[in-house]
Design a protein around this motif. Sequence first.
Motif, PDB file in Angstrom:
ATOM      1  N   ARG A 239       0.828  -1.210   0.000  1.00 43.33           N
ATOM      2  CA  ARG A 239       0.000   0.000   0.000  1.00 43.33           C
ATOM      3  C   ARG A 239       0.859   1.255   0.000  1.00 43.33           C
ATOM      4  O   ARG A 239       0.582   2.217  -0.718  1.00 43.33           O
ATOM      5  CB  ARG A 239      -0.909  -0.001   1.235  1.00 43.33           C
ATOM      6  N   LEU A 240       1.919   1.245   0.798  1.00 39.53           N
ATOM      7  CA  LEU A 240       2.762   2.424   0.886  1.00 39.53           C
ATOM      8  C   LEU A 240       3.456   2.708  -0.447  1.00 39.53           C
ATOM      9  O   LEU A 240       3.468   3.852  -0.924  1.00 39.53           O
ATOM     10  CB  LEU A 240       3.781   2.222   2.006  1.00 39.53           C
ATOM     11  N   LEU A 241       4.018   1.667  -1.056  1.00 37.73           N
ATOM     12  CA  LEU A 241       4.735   1.866  -2.309  1.00 37.73           C
ATOM     13  C   LEU A 241       3.795   2.265  -3.436  1.00 37.73           C
ATOM     14  O   LEU A 241       4.141   3.084  -4.293  1.00 37.73           O
ATOM     15  CB  LEU A 241       5.496   0.586  -2.675  1.00 37.73           C
ATOM     16  N   GLY A 242       2.591   1.684  -3.459  1.00 44.42           N
ATOM     17  CA  GLY A 242       1.678   1.941  -4.562  1.00 44.42           C
ATOM     18  C   GLY A 242       0.953   3.271  -4.479  1.00 44.42           C
ATOM     19  O   GLY A 242       0.519   3.796  -5.501  1.00 44.42           O
ATOM     20  N   SER A 243       0.817   3.804  -3.262  1.00 46.18           N
ATOM     21  CA  SER A 243       0.006   5.016  -3.110  1.00 46.18           C
ATOM     22  C   SER A 243       0.771   6.166  -2.473  1.00 46.18           C
ATOM     23  O   SER A 243       0.143   7.135  -2.036  1.00 46.18           O
ATOM     24  CB  SER A 243      -1.233   4.696  -2.251  1.00 46.18           C
ATOM     25  N   TYR A 244       2.070   6.072  -2.421  1.00 48.98           N
ATOM     26  CA  TYR A 244       2.829   7.091  -1.692  1.00 48.98           C
ATOM     27  C   TYR A 244       2.587   8.496  -2.254  1.00 48.98           C
ATOM     28  O   TYR A 244       2.247   9.431  -1.519  1.00 48.98           O
ATOM     29  CB  TYR A 244       4.331   6.763  -1.739  1.00 48.98           C
ATOM     30  N   GLY A 245       2.738   8.654  -3.562  1.00 41.89           N
ATOM     31  CA  GLY A 245       2.587   9.977  -4.155  1.00 41.89           C
ATOM     32  C   GLY A 245       1.184  10.539  -4.001  1.00 41.89           C
ATOM     33  O   GLY A 245       1.010  11.704  -3.614  1.00 41.89           O
TER      34      GLY A 245
ATOM     35  N   HIS B 117      -4.617   5.617   8.245  1.00 38.91           N
ATOM     36  CA  HIS B 117      -5.745   4.994   7.536  1.00 38.91           C
ATOM     37  C   HIS B 117      -5.375   4.652   6.103  1.00 38.91           C
ATOM     38  O   HIS B 117      -5.818   3.624   5.563  1.00 38.91           O
ATOM     39  CB  HIS B 117      -6.953   5.927   7.562  1.00 38.91           C
ATOM     40  N   ALA B 118      -4.571   5.482   5.479  1.00 39.44           N
ATOM     41  CA  ALA B 118      -4.234   5.235   4.076  1.00 39.44           C
ATOM     42  C   ALA B 118      -3.392   3.984   3.910  1.00 39.44           C
ATOM     43  O   ALA B 118      -3.539   3.250   2.920  1.00 39.44           O
ATOM     44  CB  ALA B 118      -3.504   6.453   3.503  1.00 39.44           C
ATOM     45  N   TRP B 119      -2.514   3.720   4.861  1.00 40.88           N
ATOM     46  CA  TRP B 119      -1.601   2.586   4.724  1.00 40.88           C
ATOM     47  C   TRP B 119      -1.982   1.396   5.594  1.00 40.88           C
ATOM     48  O   TRP B 119      -1.280   0.393   5.643  1.00 40.88           O
ATOM     49  CB  TRP B 119      -0.183   3.044   5.052  1.00 40.88           C
ATOM     50  N   GLY B 120      -3.107   1.486   6.310  1.00 46.52           N
ATOM     51  CA  GLY B 120      -3.643   0.340   7.038  1.00 46.52           C
ATOM     52  C   GLY B 120      -2.796  -0.131   8.200  1.00 46.52           C
ATOM     53  O   GLY B 120      -2.606  -1.343   8.376  1.00 46.52           O
ATOM     54  N   VAL B 121      -2.291   0.803   8.997  1.00 51.83           N
ATOM     55  CA  VAL B 121      -1.494   0.438  10.166  1.00 51.83           C
ATOM     56  C   VAL B 121      -2.197   0.946  11.418  1.00 51.83           C
ATOM     57  O   VAL B 121      -3.186   1.690  11.349  1.00 51.83           O
ATOM     58  CB  VAL B 121      -0.070   1.014  10.079  1.00 51.83           C
ATOM     59  N   HIS B 122      -1.680   0.544  12.577  1.00 53.70           N
ATOM     60  CA  HIS B 122      -2.329   0.917  13.841  1.00 53.70           C
ATOM     61  C   HIS B 122      -2.064   2.374  14.203  1.00 53.70           C
ATOM     62  O   HIS B 122      -2.957   3.063  14.704  1.00 53.70           O
ATOM     63  CB  HIS B 122      -1.832  -0.007  14.959  1.00 53.70           C
TER      64      HIS B 122
ATOM     65  N   LEU C 225       5.868   3.491  11.670  1.00 57.39           N
ATOM     66  CA  LEU C 225       4.549   2.906  11.487  1.00 57.39           C
ATOM     67  C   LEU C 225       4.439   1.676  12.383  1.00 57.39           C
ATOM     68  O   LEU C 225       5.262   0.752  12.279  1.00 57.39           O
ATOM     69  CB  LEU C 225       4.315   2.515  10.020  1.00 57.39           C
ATOM     70  N   VAL C 226       3.462   1.662  13.252  1.00 53.85           N
ATOM     71  CA  VAL C 226       3.224   0.538  14.163  1.00 53.85           C
ATOM     72  C   VAL C 226       2.067  -0.270  13.610  1.00 53.85           C
ATOM     73  O   VAL C 226       0.968   0.257  13.396  1.00 53.85           O
ATOM     74  CB  VAL C 226       2.933   1.037  15.589  1.00 53.85           C
ATOM     75  N   GLY C 227       2.305  -1.556  13.366  1.00 53.25           N
ATOM     76  CA  GLY C 227       1.316  -2.377  12.686  1.00 53.25           C
ATOM     77  C   GLY C 227       0.164  -2.837  13.546  1.00 53.25           C
ATOM     78  O   GLY C 227      -0.908  -3.157  13.019  1.00 53.25           O
ATOM     79  N   PHE C 228       0.330  -2.893  14.878  1.00 57.13           N
ATOM     80  CA  PHE C 228      -0.725  -3.390  15.766  1.00 57.13           C
ATOM     81  C   PHE C 228      -0.556  -2.740  17.128  1.00 57.13           C
ATOM     82  O   PHE C 228       0.429  -2.030  17.384  1.00 57.13           O
ATOM     83  CB  PHE C 228      -0.670  -4.915  15.879  1.00 57.13           C
ATOM     84  N   ASP C 229      -1.510  -2.967  18.001  1.00 55.99           N
ATOM     85  CA  ASP C 229      -1.489  -2.374  19.335  1.00 55.99           C
ATOM     86  C   ASP C 229      -0.460  -3.112  20.186  1.00 55.99           C
ATOM     87  O   ASP C 229      -0.732  -4.188  20.721  1.00 55.99           O
ATOM     88  CB  ASP C 229      -2.877  -2.451  19.968  1.00 55.99           C
ATOM     89  N   VAL C 230       0.720  -2.538  20.337  1.00 51.28           N
ATOM     90  CA  VAL C 230       1.796  -3.207  21.071  1.00 51.28           C
ATOM     91  C   VAL C 230       1.551  -3.193  22.573  1.00 51.28           C
ATOM     92  O   VAL C 230       2.214  -3.936  23.314  1.00 51.28           O
ATOM     93  CB  VAL C 230       3.152  -2.555  20.748  1.00 51.28           C
ATOM     94  N   LEU C 231       0.627  -2.370  23.059  1.00 52.26           N
ATOM     95  CA  LEU C 231       0.356  -2.308  24.484  1.00 52.26           C
ATOM     96  C   LEU C 231      -0.680  -3.337  24.933  1.00 52.26           C
ATOM     97  O   LEU C 231      -0.948  -3.448  26.124  1.00 52.26           O
ATOM     98  CB  LEU C 231      -0.126  -0.900  24.874  1.00 52.26           C
ATOM     99  N   ARG C 232      -1.269  -4.068  23.982  1.00 52.38           N
ATOM    100  CA  ARG C 232      -2.237  -5.091  24.381  1.00 52.38           C
ATOM    101  C   ARG C 232      -1.535  -6.300  24.986  1.00 52.38           C
ATOM    102  O   ARG C 232      -1.957  -6.829  26.016  1.00 52.38           O
ATOM    103  CB  ARG C 232      -3.079  -5.520  23.174  1.00 52.38           C
ATOM    104  N   GLN C 233      -0.480  -6.764  24.355  1.00 54.86           N
ATOM    105  CA  GLN C 233       0.354  -7.843  24.888  1.00 54.86           C
ATOM    106  C   GLN C 233       1.795  -7.328  24.861  1.00 54.86           C
ATOM    107  O   GLN C 233       2.459  -7.347  23.822  1.00 54.86           O
ATOM    108  CB  GLN C 233       0.207  -9.117  24.053  1.00 54.86           C
TER     109      GLN C 233
END
Length: 458
Positions: free
Chosen positions: A44-50, A119-124, A140-148
């Motif tokens: 997503r990042l590479l395809g939609s960066y611009g 939201h554009a790149w689908g990360v947490h 960019l953090v991919g998920f909620d690291v504070l959950r576990q």
Amino acid sequence: MTDLTTLLEVGGPVAALGGGAAYARAKHPGIYWSTFGLPISTARLLGSYGSVMEACGLTVAPSRLRALAVKATTRREVRPVPPRRGIIRPTSTGLRLRLRLAPGQEPADVAASAERLRHAWGVHAVYVTTVKPGVVELRLVGFDVLRQVRMPRKLVSGLLKVPVALREDATPFVRDYRTVPHQLTLGATLSGKSMYLRHLVAGLAPQPVALVGIDCKRGVELAPFAARLSALATDPEQAAELLPALIQEMEDRYELIKARQGLAPSTPAEEITSDVWGLPDDERPVPIVLFVDEVAELFLVATRKEEERRDEMVTQLIRLAQLGRAAGIYLEVCGQRFGAELGKGATMLRAQLTGRVCHRVNDEASAKMALGDIAPEAVSAACAIAPERPGLAVAGDSSGGWSRIRTPYLSLGDAAETCRETAHLVPDLPALKPFRPDVPAYPVESPAPAVQPRPVTD
């Protein structure tokens, strides 16, 4: 019929793969990120960066030379120029990349668009830090690291540095007493404050540091660490005797510093110091970390005599907070409630505590007392901590910065075992010997009896 059979044969593995991905995302977000989330977000990042940068208003008009070159070589439309993107670096929790800002842009422009980028790149979450003038880093953090909570493998270590929790951007929160000498830690019952304190004691135990405790809950919080403590007071009466001893130790250390300053005129400037860290290694006294649990118990009084004792103890704590850093004495003040209504000296003591950590509290006034004077916007974040997430807190300092952190689980038995294993590191401080806690004798398993040789007979 053949087409239906083929569809079923293909759809079965696909459904299993999708179900496995959904299960991993819910129960094991780290595994999901490494297998599915990372390649998807990178694509997503590479395809939609611009286009994303243009939609977020992070592009600038191209230079005249660039516009002329595009018109001369191609028939394409001259589009705005986004910030130059660096190499994408994947991590176990997300992605990192650096952006070179275009002329006229500032890091605040990128930080203001962090939610749109998320939201554009689908990360947490997306966090922006300044690397140097004109260059920012996106984490960019991919998920909620504070959950576990899982602490990173590579942690910052050193004297008086304890990685005690994990930040919401997946970086470790390090309690550095050399940088932030004194701290106020608040938290209601079952908020995780004791777990935070437990990590601090276990992290300092292997270091050449003297640990001193004041626990007015009859020692239920700090008594398990008695093997590593140089002194422990379990009620206000004992605390009233321990604090003057610490004040005397601080004054003795200042005398040592003053004696070092009275050197010959030919002494190099780097050998003249105003604190213990400038002394030679063989002359420098050992650092002291004072843990004060349930600080409100030192303020509460019932009689006039107790009020005089309270005023003396509060004055001594304020003196330690004002003058202790140069003498190598650091304060970690903890409590469930802290406010001006505790009495004279409460606000003055708080003003000397640079670091602030606020767990879940029972009222907004406690959150304001902890964070309101350094980061007002962090008060609402502290009040929004849910009871279902013990250990979650908001950490800030006098610089105005703040972040959410969460302490990993550490059992009381493991922390106490660490203190027992490092009991030989308790430094020799004559001023604190009368307050050394009694260490209970733990039963030692007797070795198995040796096998007796059986005589050989005919």
